[in-house]
Motif scaffolding. Structure first.
Motif, PDB file in Angstrom:
ATOM      1  N   GLY A  53       0.834  -1.202   0.000  1.00  0.00           N
ATOM      2  CA  GLY A  53       0.000   0.000   0.000  1.00  0.00           C
ATOM      3  C   GLY A  53       0.865   1.247   0.000  1.00  0.00           C
ATOM      4  N   GLU A  54       0.221   2.375  -0.270  1.00  0.00           N
ATOM      5  CA  GLU A  54       0.960   3.637  -0.228  1.00  0.00           C
ATOM      6  C   GLU A  54       1.193   4.043   1.220  1.00  0.00           C
ATOM      7  OE1 GLU A  54       0.835   8.253  -1.896  1.00  0.00           O
ATOM      8  OE2 GLU A  54      -0.771   6.844  -2.431  1.00  0.00           O
ATOM      9  N   ILE A  55       2.390   4.569   1.486  1.00  0.00           N
ATOM     10  CA  ILE A  55       2.759   4.969   2.849  1.00  0.00           C
ATOM     11  C   ILE A  55       2.202   6.360   3.140  1.00  0.00           C
ATOM     12  CG2 ILE A  55       4.675   5.475   4.403  1.00  0.00           C
ATOM     13  CD1 ILE A  55       6.370   3.486   2.810  1.00  0.00           C
ATOM     14  N   TYR A  56       1.370   6.441   4.173  1.00  0.00           N
ATOM     15  CA  TYR A  56       0.862   7.708   4.703  1.00  0.00           C
ATOM     16  C   TYR A  56       1.421   7.870   6.112  1.00  0.00           C
ATOM     17  CZ  TYR A  56      -2.709   8.247   1.028  1.00  0.00           C
ATOM     18  OH  TYR A  56      -3.377   8.421  -0.169  1.00  0.00           O
ATOM     19  N   ILE A  57       1.856   9.079   6.449  1.00  0.00           N
ATOM     20  CA  ILE A  57       2.477   9.334   7.746  1.00  0.00           C
ATOM     21  C   ILE A  57       1.644  10.335   8.529  1.00  0.00           C
ATOM     22  CG2 ILE A  57       4.535  10.204   8.924  1.00  0.00           C
ATOM     23  CD1 ILE A  57       6.126   9.308   6.451  1.00  0.00           C
ATOM     24  N   GLY A  58       1.395  10.028   9.792  1.00  0.00           N
ATOM     25  CA  GLY A  58       0.652  10.925  10.670  1.00  0.00           C
ATOM     26  C   GLY A  58       1.419  11.163  11.958  1.00  0.00           C
ATOM     27  N   GLY A  59       0.900  12.056  12.783  1.00  0.00           N
ATOM     28  CA  GLY A  59       1.512  12.306  14.077  1.00  0.00           C
ATOM     29  C   GLY A  59       2.412  13.525  14.100  1.00  0.00           C
ATOM     30  N   ALA A  60       3.326  13.533  15.075  1.00  0.00           N
ATOM     31  CA  ALA A  60       4.104  14.728  15.387  1.00  0.00           C
ATOM     32  C   ALA A  60       5.129  15.101  14.321  1.00  0.00           C
ATOM     33  CB  ALA A  60       4.818  14.534  16.725  1.00  0.00           C
ATOM     34  N   ALA A  61       5.447  14.186  13.401  1.00  0.00           N
ATOM     35  CA  ALA A  61       6.466  14.483  12.382  1.00  0.00           C
ATOM     36  C   ALA A  61       5.927  15.317  11.230  1.00  0.00           C
ATOM     37  CB  ALA A  61       7.066  13.188  11.836  1.00  0.00           C
ATOM     38  N   VAL A  62       4.631  15.312  11.021  1.00  0.00           N
ATOM     39  CA  VAL A  62       4.050  15.903   9.810  1.00  0.00           C
ATOM     40  C   VAL A  62       4.180  17.430   9.828  1.00  0.00           C
ATOM     41  CG1 VAL A  62       1.973  16.126   8.393  1.00  0.00           C
ATOM     42  CG2 VAL A  62       2.449  13.986   9.597  1.00  0.00           C
ATOM     43  N   GLY A  63       4.857  17.966   8.806  1.00  0.00           N
ATOM     44  CA  GLY A  63       5.115  19.392   8.731  1.00  0.00           C
ATOM     45  C   GLY A  63       3.875  20.217   8.419  1.00  0.00           C
ATOM     46  N   ARG A  64       4.063  21.526   8.270  1.00  0.00           N
ATOM     47  CA  ARG A  64       2.938  22.447   8.075  1.00  0.00           C
ATOM     48  C   ARG A  64       2.419  22.451   6.649  1.00  0.00           C
ATOM     49  NH1 ARG A  64       4.208  28.101  11.140  1.00  0.00           N
ATOM     50  NH2 ARG A  64       4.482  28.705   8.962  1.00  0.00           N
ATOM     51  N   GLY A  65       3.262  22.086   5.687  1.00  0.00           N
ATOM     52  CA  GLY A  65       2.843  22.118   4.290  1.00  0.00           C
ATOM     53  C   GLY A  65       3.886  22.782   3.434  1.00  0.00           C
ATOM     54  N   TYR A  66       3.476  23.239   2.236  1.00  0.00           N
ATOM     55  CA  TYR A  66       4.394  23.845   1.284  1.00  0.00           C
ATOM     56  C   TYR A  66       4.247  25.362   1.277  1.00  0.00           C
ATOM     57  CZ  TYR A  66       4.828  19.068  -0.445  1.00  0.00           C
ATOM     58  OH  TYR A  66       5.046  17.714  -0.545  1.00  0.00           O
ATOM     59  N   SER A  97      -7.357   9.575  13.375  1.00  0.00           N
ATOM     60  CA  SER A  97      -7.032  10.299  14.606  1.00  0.00           C
ATOM     61  C   SER A  97      -8.212  11.154  15.044  1.00  0.00           C
ATOM     62  CB  SER A  97      -5.811  11.189  14.384  1.00  0.00           C
ATOM     63  OG  SER A  97      -5.576  12.025  15.502  1.00  0.00           O
ATOM     64  N   ALA A  98      -8.421  11.193  16.355  1.00  0.00           N
ATOM     65  CA  ALA A  98      -9.492  12.023  16.916  1.00  0.00           C
ATOM     66  C   ALA A  98      -8.999  13.431  17.233  1.00  0.00           C
ATOM     67  CB  ALA A  98     -10.037  11.371  18.185  1.00  0.00           C
ATOM     68  N   ALA A  99      -7.681  13.658  17.134  1.00  0.00           N
ATOM     69  CA  ALA A  99      -7.129  14.970  17.464  1.00  0.00           C
ATOM     70  C   ALA A  99      -7.543  15.998  16.421  1.00  0.00           C
ATOM     71  CB  ALA A  99      -5.610  14.881  17.553  1.00  0.00           C
ATOM     72  N   GLU A 100      -7.973  17.155  16.890  1.00  0.00           N
ATOM     73  CA  GLU A 100      -8.440  18.204  15.979  1.00  0.00           C
ATOM     74  C   GLU A 100      -7.302  18.696  15.077  1.00  0.00           C
ATOM     75  OE1 GLU A 100     -10.570  22.630  16.196  1.00  0.00           O
ATOM     76  OE2 GLU A 100     -10.157  21.486  18.029  1.00  0.00           O
ATOM     77  N   GLY A 101      -7.590  18.781  13.801  1.00  0.00           N
ATOM     78  CA  GLY A 101      -6.616  19.312  12.847  1.00  0.00           C
ATOM     79  C   GLY A 101      -5.513  18.351  12.461  1.00  0.00           C
ATOM     80  N   SER A 102      -5.577  17.101  12.900  1.00  0.00           N
ATOM     81  CA  SER A 102      -4.508  16.154  12.574  1.00  0.00           C
ATOM     82  C   SER A 102      -4.547  15.803  11.083  1.00  0.00           C
ATOM     83  CB  SER A 102      -4.626  14.890  13.416  1.00  0.00           C
ATOM     84  OG  SER A 102      -5.866  14.250  13.184  1.00  0.00           O
ATOM     85  N   ARG A 103      -3.377  15.558  10.519  1.00  0.00           N
ATOM     86  CA  ARG A 103      -3.278  15.299   9.089  1.00  0.00           C
ATOM     87  C   ARG A 103      -2.353  14.122   8.807  1.00  0.00           C
ATOM     88  NH1 ARG A 103      -1.030  20.530   6.577  1.00  0.00           N
ATOM     89  NH2 ARG A 103       0.327  20.268   8.373  1.00  0.00           N
ATOM     90  N   LEU A 104      -2.539  13.545   7.631  1.00  0.00           N
ATOM     91  CA  LEU A 104      -1.640  12.515   7.114  1.00  0.00           C
ATOM     92  C   LEU A 104      -0.887  13.097   5.925  1.00  0.00           C
ATOM     93  CD1 LEU A 104      -3.904   9.313   6.933  1.00  0.00           C
ATOM     94  CD2 LEU A 104      -2.213   9.871   8.696  1.00  0.00           C
ATOM     95  N   TYR A 105       0.390  12.770   5.832  1.00  0.00           N
ATOM     96  CA  TYR A 105       1.148  13.152   4.643  1.00  0.00           C
ATOM     97  C   TYR A 105       1.198  11.960   3.695  1.00  0.00           C
ATOM     98  CZ  TYR A 105       4.821  14.220   1.380  1.00  0.00           C
ATOM     99  OH  TYR A 105       5.516  14.412   0.211  1.00  0.00           O
ATOM    100  N   ARG A 106       0.772  12.189   2.461  1.00  0.00           N
ATOM    101  CA  ARG A 106       0.790  11.151   1.433  1.00  0.00           C
ATOM    102  C   ARG A 106       2.159  11.152   0.770  1.00  0.00           C
ATOM    103  NH1 ARG A 106      -3.264  10.663  -3.844  1.00  0.00           N
ATOM    104  NH2 ARG A 106      -2.472   8.610  -4.507  1.00  0.00           N
ATOM    105  N   THR A 107       2.943  10.087   0.978  1.00  0.00           N
ATOM    106  CA  THR A 107       4.348  10.092   0.559  1.00  0.00           C
ATOM    107  C   THR A 107       4.550   9.780  -0.920  1.00  0.00           C
ATOM    108  OG1 THR A 107       4.718   7.743   1.028  1.00  0.00           O
ATOM    109  CG2 THR A 107       5.001   9.298   2.869  1.00  0.00           C
ATOM    110  N   GLY A 108       3.654   8.983  -1.521  1.00  0.00           N
ATOM    111  CA  GLY A 108       3.919   8.486  -2.868  1.00  0.00           C
ATOM    112  C   GLY A 108       4.831   7.275  -2.876  1.00  0.00           C
ATOM    113  N   ASP A 109       5.276   6.838  -1.702  1.00  0.00           N
ATOM    114  CA  ASP A 109       6.093   5.632  -1.568  1.00  0.00           C
ATOM    115  C   ASP A 109       5.203   4.432  -1.282  1.00  0.00           C
ATOM    116  OD1 ASP A 109       8.529   6.961  -1.896  1.00  0.00           O
ATOM    117  OD2 ASP A 109       8.643   7.465   0.235  1.00  0.00           O
TER     118      ASP A 109
END
Length: 610
Positions: free
Chosen positions: A347-360, A377-389
């Motif tokens: 599957g494609e790797i998606y990353i969540g949690g404290a490592a995910v940056g603000r964006g571009y 995630s139940a945390a407000e505003g939490s995001r996943l980064y779609r790596t393409g890997d």
């Protein structure tokens, strides 16, 4: 450390500048930085950074204000970064070897009102809207500033903007916040038990995000950061010897250099505790009895350097894993519909949690595309980064890397979008259309190949195109080979058919403006060495090694072969200074002449006649 504890009790983690300041107060004479015979204490590092921070603060640097850093690996570079963070600003790392036009473009995109740069760069990037600082010219003014204490930083505050290759033809700036960076530092110090006795190597170029990881976990733990000399950065043999000599305990080395190192013998006793690797896929496990632990790491720039990590046991079979998520990071493997894949499925790797940056930076549409709301995630505003890997979770929970789902490539540790190369190529007035891709050059090595359809004004030479690209792109993005095409191959849907792009050959290679063959036996031998290393059919004596597809790793091979053949103390610096067969041959003959007093005429003649 009471200051750390008071910040924690107030609900705020200590920032990097605060941690360094505490260490400087506790042990001002402890060595923070080392390079050859020179060193800098924690007290001096904190004082100099505090003075520059005061100077920056007077220039209105504060929270969310980006400051360009365009300096070589040096004490000044680390002082400058720490000063930006102390002033509350965010640093923008820029490689001083890049074309000036690229540096200017990225400073404009980051909207950086100030840049701290090498003297030769500062004069060219200063504008009415942008102030350039360099230590040589401004040292006296900076020294008169009273050192300031660190400005209080917030978790979501911008820490740095780092640029990666962009699929639209323009680089994109990744915004990393304090909380992202501090999570990396906290995990690293805990995972590897970093302390004042550690000596960590600093090898990466500033614009490679691994540089963040090589410096700040150690300077926030009282350890010493040792800046590697330029000549060891591209030769695993020289690097291994340097790591041993300098008693380095912690080192990060990109996979292309780490692989030969972990297959070579090491002394029975070495100070090295951990050899960290990453940036490219790791293809082999270490041999037994090395005396240190190999750790493979994975993480996109958008997720603060490292997202997963794994200790690689010796003699393991199969592709080494990229590991499990680091602290406070989550990794999901999802299918095309965003659903988790089953055990043993890719599957494609998606990353969540404290490592995910603000964006571009300045790219809201691209940010929305790659940084998605996190449904897990139940945390407000939490995001996943779609790596393409692509990844697969093994039965033991570790993740195995399975390649990319798009065209993005890794070359010498740098992430590259071929479309950015195409965008630059198509600006040439005699290029009608072009394509670029990475192709295998050896068992594990890849190199860039460009495909050119000439316009009505005639076919450009490979030499012209390399010079054209050198004004716009860093050297690792300049193709080593250029292939002539009548037209780009297309699929039935009108898209580029990458599988139909031919392998480079002598017959389809784009021509040179001129070709000057070797005139002496020294040039003849060197020309053969250049051609073998570069994989080209012929190399003229005036052709630049680096504009013909060469880079420092390949340059090391040239130096080692020439050193063995001619028996002289040739270095990578000699190749950087001479670049061509003709000039390097002159240097070799000069080195031989210097040795002539200790050699017989027959020996001199033998070495020149190889």
């Amino acid at each position: 450390m009471d200051s750390f504890e008071s910040l924690a009790s107030a609900g705020r983690a200590a920032s990097i500048p605060e941690q360094v300041s505490v260490l400087a107060a506790l042990k001002p004479d402890a060595t923070a930085l080392s390079a050859g015979a020179a060193s800098m204490s924690y007290g001096e590092l904190d004082r100099r950074a505090g003075q520059l921070a005061a100077y920056l603060a007077e220039a209105k640097v504060g929270p969310e204000v980006p400051v360009g850093i365009c300096l070589k690996r040096s004490f000044d570079q680390i002082v400058a970064i720490l000063a930006v963070l102390k002033s509350g600003g965010a640093f923008v790392p820029l490689d001083p070897s890049w074309p000036i036009a690229r540096v200017q473009r990225l400073l404009d995109d980051a909207q950086a009102p100030i840049v701290v740069a090498e003297p030769e760069v500062a004069a060219q990037v200063a504008t009415r809207q942008r102030r350039a600082i360099h230590f040589d010219r401004d040292a006296a003014v900076i020294a008169r500033c009273g050192a300031i204490d660190p400005i209080e930083r917030q978790p979501e505050q911008l820490a740095y903007i780092i640029y990666t290759s962009g699929s639209t033809g323009e680089p994109k700036g990744v915004e990393i916040a304090d909380r992202n960076l501090l999570n990396l530092l906290d995990w690293h110090r805990s995972e590897f038990e970093i302390g004042p006795a550690d000596r960590a190597s600093y090898l990466a170029g500033l614009a490679f995000d691994a540089a963040v990881w090589e410096v700040w976990p150690y300077l926030c733990a009282g350890a010493t950061v040792v800046i590697a000399p330029e000549e060891v950065r591209s030769s695993w043999r020289l690097l291994q010897a340097w790591l041993i000599e300098q008693k380095i305990t912690m080192a990060f080395v990109s996979s292309s250099l780490a692989e030969p190192m972990i297959g070579a013998p090491w002394p029975s006793e070495t100070a090295l505790r951990y050899l960290l690797t990453g940036a490219e896929a790791l293809h082999r496990a270490p041999v037994g009895g090395l005396g240190f632990t190999l750790v493979n790491n994975y993480g996109p720039t958008e997720c603060a350097v490292v997202a997963t990590s794994s200790v690689i046991p010796s003699e393991m079979s199969g592709m080494p894993p990229i590991g499990r998520p680091i602290s406070n990071v989550r990794v999901h493997l999802l299918d095309g519909s965003g659903r988790p894949v089953g055990p043993g499925e890719t599957g494609e790797i998606y990353i969540g949690g404290a490592a995910v940056g603000r964006g571009y930076r300045n790219r809201p549409e691209l940010t929305a595309e790659r940084f998605r709301p996190d449904p897990f995630s139940a945390a407000e505003g939490s995001r996943l980064y779609r790596t393409g890997d692509l990844g697969l979770r093994a039965s033991d929970g570790q993740i195995l890397f399975r390649g990319r789902i798009d065209d993005q490539e890794k070359i010498r540790g740098h992430r590259i979008e071929p479309d950015e190369i195409v965008h630059a190529l198509n600006r040439h007035p005699r290029v009608r259309a072009s394509a670029a891709m990475a192709r295998g050059l050896g068992e594990h090595e890849k190199g860039l190949v460009a495909y050119i359809v000439a316009g009505p004004a005639g076919e450009p030479s490979a030499e012209e195109l390399r010079a054209h690209l050198a004004d716009q792109l860093p050297d690792y993005m300049i193709p080593g080979r250029f292939v002539r095409l009548d037209a780009l191959p297309l699929t039935a849907n009108g898209k580029l058919d990458k599988r139909a792009l031919p392998e480079p050959t002598a017959q389809n290679a784009l021509g040179q403006v001129r070709f000057e063959g070797p005139r002496t036996r020294t040039e003849q031998t060197l020309s053969s060495i250049f051609a073998e290393v570069l994989g080209g059919p012929r190399i003229g004596v005036d052709d630049s090694f680096f504009l013909s597809g060469g880079h420092s790793l390949l340059g090391t091979q040239v130096v080692l072969r020439a050193r063995d053949v001619f028996g002289v103390e040739l270095t990578l610096r000699h190749l950087f200074e001479t670049q061509t067969v003709a000039r390097l041959a002159q240097k070799i003959e000069q080195l031989l002449i210097e040795k002539v007093s200790t050699m017989s005429e027959e020996e001199v003649e033998r070495r020149l006649a190889v």
